[in-house]
Design a protein around this motif. Structure first.
Motif, PDB file in Angstrom:
ATOM      1  N   LEU A  33      -3.962  -0.787  -4.034  1.00 49.54           N
ATOM      2  CA  LEU A  33      -5.285  -1.003  -4.614  1.00 49.54           C
ATOM      3  C   LEU A  33      -5.154  -1.659  -5.988  1.00 49.54           C
ATOM      4  CD1 LEU A  33      -8.348  -0.544  -4.282  1.00 49.54           C
ATOM      5  CD2 LEU A  33      -8.017   1.670  -5.404  1.00 49.54           C
ATOM      6  N   ALA A  34      -4.228  -1.163  -6.791  1.00 50.54           N
ATOM      7  CA  ALA A  34      -3.996  -1.746  -8.115  1.00 50.54           C
ATOM      8  C   ALA A  34      -3.492  -3.178  -7.998  1.00 50.54           C
ATOM      9  CB  ALA A  34      -2.994  -0.888  -8.889  1.00 50.54           C
ATOM     10  N   ALA A  35      -2.593  -3.419  -7.051  1.00 45.09           N
ATOM     11  CA  ALA A  35      -2.069  -4.774  -6.870  1.00 45.09           C
ATOM     12  C   ALA A  35      -3.177  -5.740  -6.468  1.00 45.09           C
ATOM     13  CB  ALA A  35      -0.967  -4.772  -5.814  1.00 45.09           C
ATOM     14  N   MET A  36      -4.072  -5.289  -5.593  1.00 40.47           N
ATOM     15  CA  MET A  36      -5.177  -6.153  -5.165  1.00 40.47           C
ATOM     16  C   MET A  36      -6.147  -6.428  -6.313  1.00 40.47           C
ATOM     17  SD  MET A  36      -5.811  -4.652  -1.281  1.00 40.47           S
ATOM     18  CE  MET A  36      -7.510  -4.438  -1.584  1.00 40.47           C
ATOM     19  N   ARG A  37      -6.365  -5.415  -7.129  1.00 40.37           N
ATOM     20  CA  ARG A  37      -7.360  -5.533  -8.208  1.00 40.37           C
ATOM     21  C   ARG A  37      -6.846  -6.355  -9.379  1.00 40.37           C
ATOM     22  NH1 ARG A  37     -11.891  -5.233 -10.744  1.00 40.37           N
ATOM     23  NH2 ARG A  37     -12.332  -3.653 -12.292  1.00 40.37           N
ATOM     24  N   TRP A  38      -5.622  -6.043  -9.853  1.00 43.12           N
ATOM     25  CA  TRP A  38      -5.144  -6.646 -11.086  1.00 43.12           C
ATOM     26  C   TRP A  38      -4.100  -7.743 -10.881  1.00 43.12           C
ATOM     27  CZ3 TRP A  38      -5.685  -1.060 -11.544  1.00 43.12           C
ATOM     28  CH2 TRP A  38      -6.852  -0.708 -12.220  1.00 43.12           C
ATOM     29  N   PHE A  39      -3.574  -7.863  -9.688  1.00 40.12           N
ATOM     30  CA  PHE A  39      -2.572  -8.899  -9.411  1.00 40.12           C
ATOM     31  C   PHE A  39      -2.911  -9.607  -8.102  1.00 40.12           C
ATOM     32  CE2 PHE A  39      -0.454  -5.418 -11.699  1.00 40.12           C
ATOM     33  CZ  PHE A  39      -0.074  -6.097 -12.851  1.00 40.12           C
ATOM     34  N   PRO A  40      -4.021 -10.336  -8.063  1.00 41.18           N
ATOM     35  CA  PRO A  40      -4.445 -10.957  -6.807  1.00 41.18           C
ATOM     36  C   PRO A  40      -3.415 -11.943  -6.254  1.00 41.18           C
ATOM     37  CG  PRO A  40      -5.863 -11.642  -8.630  1.00 41.18           C
ATOM     38  CD  PRO A  40      -4.934 -10.607  -9.161  1.00 41.18           C
ATOM     39  N   ALA A  41      -2.588 -12.515  -7.101  1.00 39.34           N
ATOM     40  CA  ALA A  41      -1.573 -13.461  -6.641  1.00 39.34           C
ATOM     41  C   ALA A  41      -0.420 -12.758  -5.933  1.00 39.34           C
ATOM     42  CB  ALA A  41      -1.043 -14.272  -7.824  1.00 39.34           C
ATOM     43  N   SER A  42      -0.412 -11.418  -5.939  1.00 35.33           N
ATOM     44  CA  SER A  42       0.688 -10.674  -5.313  1.00 35.33           C
ATOM     45  C   SER A  42       0.686 -10.804  -3.798  1.00 35.33           C
ATOM     46  CB  SER A  42       0.608  -9.191  -5.690  1.00 35.33           C
ATOM     47  OG  SER A  42      -0.547  -8.603  -5.111  1.00 35.33           O
ATOM     48  N   GLY A  43      -0.442 -11.201  -3.234  1.00 33.74           N
ATOM     49  CA  GLY A  43      -0.535 -11.356  -1.788  1.00 33.74           C
ATOM     50  C   GLY A  43      -0.860 -10.061  -1.049  1.00 33.74           C
ATOM     51  N   VAL A  44      -1.075  -8.976  -1.775  1.00 33.00           N
ATOM     52  CA  VAL A  44      -1.422  -7.710  -1.141  1.00 33.00           C
ATOM     53  C   VAL A  44      -2.891  -7.761  -0.744  1.00 33.00           C
ATOM     54  CG1 VAL A  44      -1.611  -5.210  -1.468  1.00 33.00           C
ATOM     55  CG2 VAL A  44       0.309  -6.456  -2.481  1.00 33.00           C
ATOM     56  N   GLU A  45      -3.158  -7.592   0.549  1.00 34.08           N
ATOM     57  CA  GLU A  45      -4.527  -7.644   1.055  1.00 34.08           C
ATOM     58  C   GLU A  45      -4.718  -6.540   2.081  1.00 34.08           C
ATOM     59  OE1 GLU A  45      -5.607 -11.531   2.442  1.00 34.08           O
ATOM     60  OE2 GLU A  45      -4.578 -12.493   0.765  1.00 34.08           O
ATOM     61  N   TRP A  46      -4.980  -5.342   1.607  1.00 31.75           N
ATOM     62  CA  TRP A  46      -5.188  -4.208   2.507  1.00 31.75           C
ATOM     63  C   TRP A  46      -6.658  -4.087   2.847  1.00 31.75           C
ATOM     64  CZ3 TRP A  46      -2.008   0.838   1.906  1.00 31.75           C
ATOM     65  CH2 TRP A  46      -0.648   0.541   1.968  1.00 31.75           C
ATOM     66  N   THR A  47      -6.920  -3.681   4.075  1.00 34.72           N
ATOM     67  CA  THR A  47      -8.285  -3.389   4.510  1.00 34.72           C
ATOM     68  C   THR A  47      -8.518  -1.880   4.377  1.00 34.72           C
ATOM     69  OG1 THR A  47      -7.619  -3.006   6.791  1.00 34.72           O
ATOM     70  CG2 THR A  47      -8.163  -5.293   6.172  1.00 34.72           C
ATOM     71  N   ARG A  48      -9.741  -1.484   4.612  1.00 34.26           N
ATOM     72  CA  ARG A  48     -10.047  -0.046   4.588  1.00 34.26           C
ATOM     73  C   ARG A  48      -9.216   0.699   5.625  1.00 34.26           C
ATOM     74  NH1 ARG A  48     -16.494  -0.593   3.827  1.00 34.26           N
ATOM     75  NH2 ARG A  48     -16.430  -0.787   1.563  1.00 34.26           N
ATOM     76  N   SER A  49      -9.031   0.072   6.784  1.00 35.42           N
ATOM     77  CA  SER A  49      -8.239   0.742   7.823  1.00 35.42           C
ATOM     78  C   SER A  49      -6.772   0.855   7.410  1.00 35.42           C
ATOM     79  CB  SER A  49      -8.376   0.029   9.167  1.00 35.42           C
ATOM     80  OG  SER A  49      -7.877  -1.286   9.091  1.00 35.42           O
ATOM     81  N   ASP A  50      -6.256  -0.124   6.656  1.00 40.24           N
ATOM     82  CA  ASP A  50      -4.880  -0.007   6.150  1.00 40.24           C
ATOM     83  C   ASP A  50      -4.751   1.213   5.238  1.00 40.24           C
ATOM     84  OD1 ASP A  50      -3.967  -2.336   7.438  1.00 40.24           O
ATOM     85  OD2 ASP A  50      -4.542  -3.606   5.735  1.00 40.24           O
ATOM     86  N   PHE A  51      -5.733   1.379   4.356  1.00 41.86           N
ATOM     87  CA  PHE A  51      -5.713   2.541   3.464  1.00 41.86           C
ATOM     88  C   PHE A  51      -5.870   3.844   4.245  1.00 41.86           C
ATOM     89  CE2 PHE A  51      -6.657  -0.650   0.205  1.00 41.86           C
ATOM     90  CZ  PHE A  51      -5.795  -0.242  -0.808  1.00 41.86           C
ATOM     91  N   ALA A  52      -6.711   3.831   5.260  1.00 39.27           N
ATOM     92  CA  ALA A  52      -6.902   5.041   6.065  1.00 39.27           C
ATOM     93  C   ALA A  52      -5.623   5.418   6.809  1.00 39.27           C
ATOM     94  CB  ALA A  52      -8.051   4.841   7.052  1.00 39.27           C
ATOM     95  N   VAL A  53      -4.961   4.434   7.399  1.00 37.87           N
ATOM     96  CA  VAL A  53      -3.717   4.715   8.126  1.00 37.87           C
ATOM     97  C   VAL A  53      -2.643   5.211   7.161  1.00 37.87           C
ATOM     98  CG1 VAL A  53      -1.830   3.639   9.421  1.00 37.87           C
ATOM     99  CG2 VAL A  53      -4.199   3.162  10.047  1.00 37.87           C
ATOM    100  N   MET A  54      -2.480   4.532   6.033  1.00 33.40           N
ATOM    101  CA  MET A  54      -1.465   4.962   5.066  1.00 33.40           C
ATOM    102  C   MET A  54      -1.799   6.337   4.523  1.00 33.40           C
ATOM    103  SD  MET A  54       1.344   4.600   3.575  1.00 33.40           S
ATOM    104  CE  MET A  54       2.031   3.027   3.204  1.00 33.40           C
ATOM    105  N   GLY A  55      -3.062   6.607   4.252  1.00 35.52           N
ATOM    106  CA  GLY A  55      -3.465   7.935   3.786  1.00 35.52           C
ATOM    107  C   GLY A  55      -3.129   9.010   4.803  1.00 35.52           C
ATOM    108  N   ALA A  56      -3.394   8.725   6.079  1.00 32.20           N
ATOM    109  CA  ALA A  56      -3.084   9.692   7.136  1.00 32.20           C
ATOM    110  C   ALA A  56      -1.574   9.906   7.247  1.00 32.20           C
ATOM    111  CB  ALA A  56      -3.653   9.213   8.470  1.00 32.20           C
ATOM    112  N   LEU A  57      -0.796   8.835   7.158  1.00 29.24           N
ATOM    113  CA  LEU A  57       0.666   8.964   7.213  1.00 29.24           C
ATOM    114  C   LEU A  57       1.202   9.783   6.041  1.00 29.24           C
ATOM    115  CD1 LEU A  57       1.761   5.352   8.264  1.00 29.24           C
ATOM    116  CD2 LEU A  57       1.973   7.446   9.612  1.00 29.24           C
TER     117      LEU A  57
END
Length: 192
Positions: A33-57
């Motif tokens: 989330l921080a990478a997407m917000r403050w470092f858009p050039a990082s290429g990190v593009e998670w969706t809500r489902s990505d966060f949900a899956v990682m949270g569940a894991l």
């Protein structure tokens, strides 16, 4: 052995690592989330489902360690469980993210579900007791190595197959530590 202990000769105790483990899981979930917000050039593009899956894991991994810490006060048992849980977590994460062998869509990666299944069935058969867990983790290490070697022989990406073969090492380390917990419990029972 008392009814409230398992394979360690001592009473259960609290998990003093709890704040660090759950805190690290929270930070791991916030990093993309921080990478997407403050470092858009990082290429990190998670969706809500990505966060949900990682949270569940992460929740499943932390809860599994809580169970291990509740089951045994043995440092060897807890370390073995922690290594096994972390290796299982990484196996799922890597396969979902990029794939262990080839990309995430490569059919060879589906076999790692079977590897994790060997561990789950082994843990159930062992009833989470250290001696049985040592054998279960050895079986998982052998299954991990077998999938990697079969993929290599079949002509799959050799770098991915060797990477997958490397995952057998932490499974073996977990088996060794569960074995150490078993031997310590036997010595404690002999002194009683």
């Amino acid at each position: 052995m008392a009814a409230h202990t398992q394979d360690d000769g001592g009473a259960r105790r609290g998990n003093r690592w709890r704040p660090l483990i759950w805190g690290a899981a929270g930070v791991a979930l916030l990093l993309p989330l921080a990478a997407m917000r403050w470092f858009p050039a990082s290429g990190v593009e998670w969706t809500r489902s990505d966060f949900a899956v990682m949270g569940a894991l992460l929740f499943a991994a932390c809860a599994a360690y809580e169970l291990a810490a509740w089951l045994s006060a043995s440092r060897a048992y807890r370390a073995a469980a922690g290594i096994a849980i972390a290796t299982g977590f990484l196996t799922v994460w890597v396969n979902l993210a990029v794939g262990m062998i080839g990309d995430e869509g490569n059919p060879w990666n589906l076999l790692f579900v079977g590897v994790l299944g060997v561990g789950l069935v082994g843990a159930l058969v062992a009833r989470l007791r250290a001696g049985g867990m040592a054998r279960a983790m050895l079986a998982v290490a052998l299954a991990q190595a077998a999938v990697a070697v079969l993929a290599l022989v079949a002509g799959a990406d050799p770098r991915g197959a060797m990477f997958a073969l490397g995952f057998a090492v932490p499974w073996l380390l977990s088996a060794v530590l569960f074995g150490k917990a078993t031997r310590a419990a036997v010595r404690a029972d002999a002194r009683s």
